[in-house]
Scaffold this active site. Structure first.
Site, short mmCIF file in Angstrom:
data_model
loop_
_atom_site.label_atom_id
_atom_site.label_comp_id
_atom_site.label_asym_id
_atom_site.label_seq_id
_atom_site.Cartn_x
_atom_site.Cartn_y
_atom_site.Cartn_z
N GLU A 130 -4.01 69.89 109.27
CA GLU A 130 -5.53 70.69 110.17
C GLU A 130 -6.69 70.34 110.06
OE1 GLU A 130 -4.10 74.04 112.81
OE2 GLU A 130 -3.29 71.82 112.73
N THR A 183 -9.72 70.81 120.60
CA THR A 183 -10.05 71.67 119.40
C THR A 183 -11.17 72.15 119.10
OG1 THR A 183 -7.98 71.71 119.24
CG2 THR A 183 -9.30 72.76 117.73
#
Length: 315
Positions: A130, A183
């Protein structure tokens, strides 16, 4: 065992009021990964299927690759690994695509190496994926994908992750409109400061959401699925957001909000029939302005990753 094939589920993060601290897993979609041992040291990505050539093939630039590599370094192994990744969800969808790949990778390598670590101990390696994908090692996607169920990230330093029981039969509807939200962009537009009034409101909704899930109390869940901090800002990135959300509520959803950073939207419902009806209404809302979408309906996935049937020669 010289090879393994693993599925890891998509996830809904934030869950309205729980920015960066709530997340849950769903049955579909998800990613699959195939790992094979090889004599030559190092992690090599042989192929990525379903990404239209958009994801990096270099292991240390790929979320699955870096999760596998950091795991092997941690256990002190020089075992060589060949990776084939099957992307089965849209990129930039708000469904934890990068997280599912990282979780599939680290879960698979742990199994392939004889399970030297407990499942919970795999979380930091998935979080490295991530960090690579979006610049922040947050856990609200990787934790539910790895552990299954509804997860609360109580703290990041030290990392403290709690699974919360959810009502039997409660279903999630996910509608992914055929647009993309980056994102990093979705994080960039967020405000750095929050008013005391909104903080108090959000804290009440977070507490109410957990209490509603555990009691269980559907009315309390519904009242608590309100985000006064993140949703008002990010919703401007999703065309027809307010109309689609209202269509979900009018069709019987307990609540509706943005999945992760979007553009996917999710809703929670009491049962499968309502969840399906909600999904069709949400799709109709997007289609009214010419936006097609994919629909997924499932219960909360309580299992997390799973080992699939034996790897074949062509897998």
């Amino acid at each position: 065992m010289n090879s393994i094939r693993v599925f890891a589920p998509a996830t809904v993060a934030n869950v309205a009021c729980g920015f960066d601290i709530f997340g849950f897993a769903v049955d579909s979609p998800g990613d699959e990964i195939v790992l094979r041992k090889r004599d030559k040291p190092g992690v090599e990505i042989i192929d990525i299927i379903g990404d239209e050539g958009r994801l990096p093939r270099e292991a240390m630039r790929n979320t699955a690759g870096i999760a596998i590599q950091t795991f092997l370094q941690h256990i002190g192994s020089e075992q060589g690994i060949e990776v084939t990744l099957h992307k089965q969800m849209p990129l930039g969808s708000g469904l934890g695509s990068s997280a599912a790949s990282a979780v599939a990778g680290v879960f698979a390598i742990n199994e392939l190496m004889g399970r030297p670590l407990k499942t919970m101990d795999l979380l930091p390696f998935a979080m490295e994926g991530e960090r690579l994908a979006c610049g922040s090692a947050h856990a609200d996607n990787v934790a539910p994908s790895l552990l299954g169920g509804f997860v609360v990230i109580r703290s990041y330093n030290p990392l403290d992750v709690i699974r919360v029981n959810t009502p039997d039969g409660m279903h999630c509807t996910i509608v992914h409109p055929d647009i993309e939200v980056n994102t990093k962009d979705a994080r960039f537009i967020l405000k750095n400061e929050v008013s005391m009034k909104n903080t108090i409101t959000q804290m009440g909704n977070v507490a109410g959401m957990i209490a509603g899930l555990m009691k269980p109390d559907y009315d309390l869940i519904s009242r608590s699925m309100v985000d006064v901090i993140i949703e008002p800002v990010r919703s401007i990135l999703i065309p027809e957001f307010n109309e689609v959300k209202q269509a979900a509520l009018d069709s019987g959803a307990l609540g509706c909000s943005i999945s992760g950073s979007g553009p996917s939207m999710f809703a929670l419902s009491r049962d499968a029939e309502t969840a399906q009806r909600v999904g069709l209404a949400m799709q109709a809302g997007f289609l009214a302005v010419g936006i097609t979408s994919e629909l997924y309906v499932s219960e909360i996935n309580q299992q997390g990753p799973k080992i699939l049937s034996p790897v074949t020669a062509t897998a």
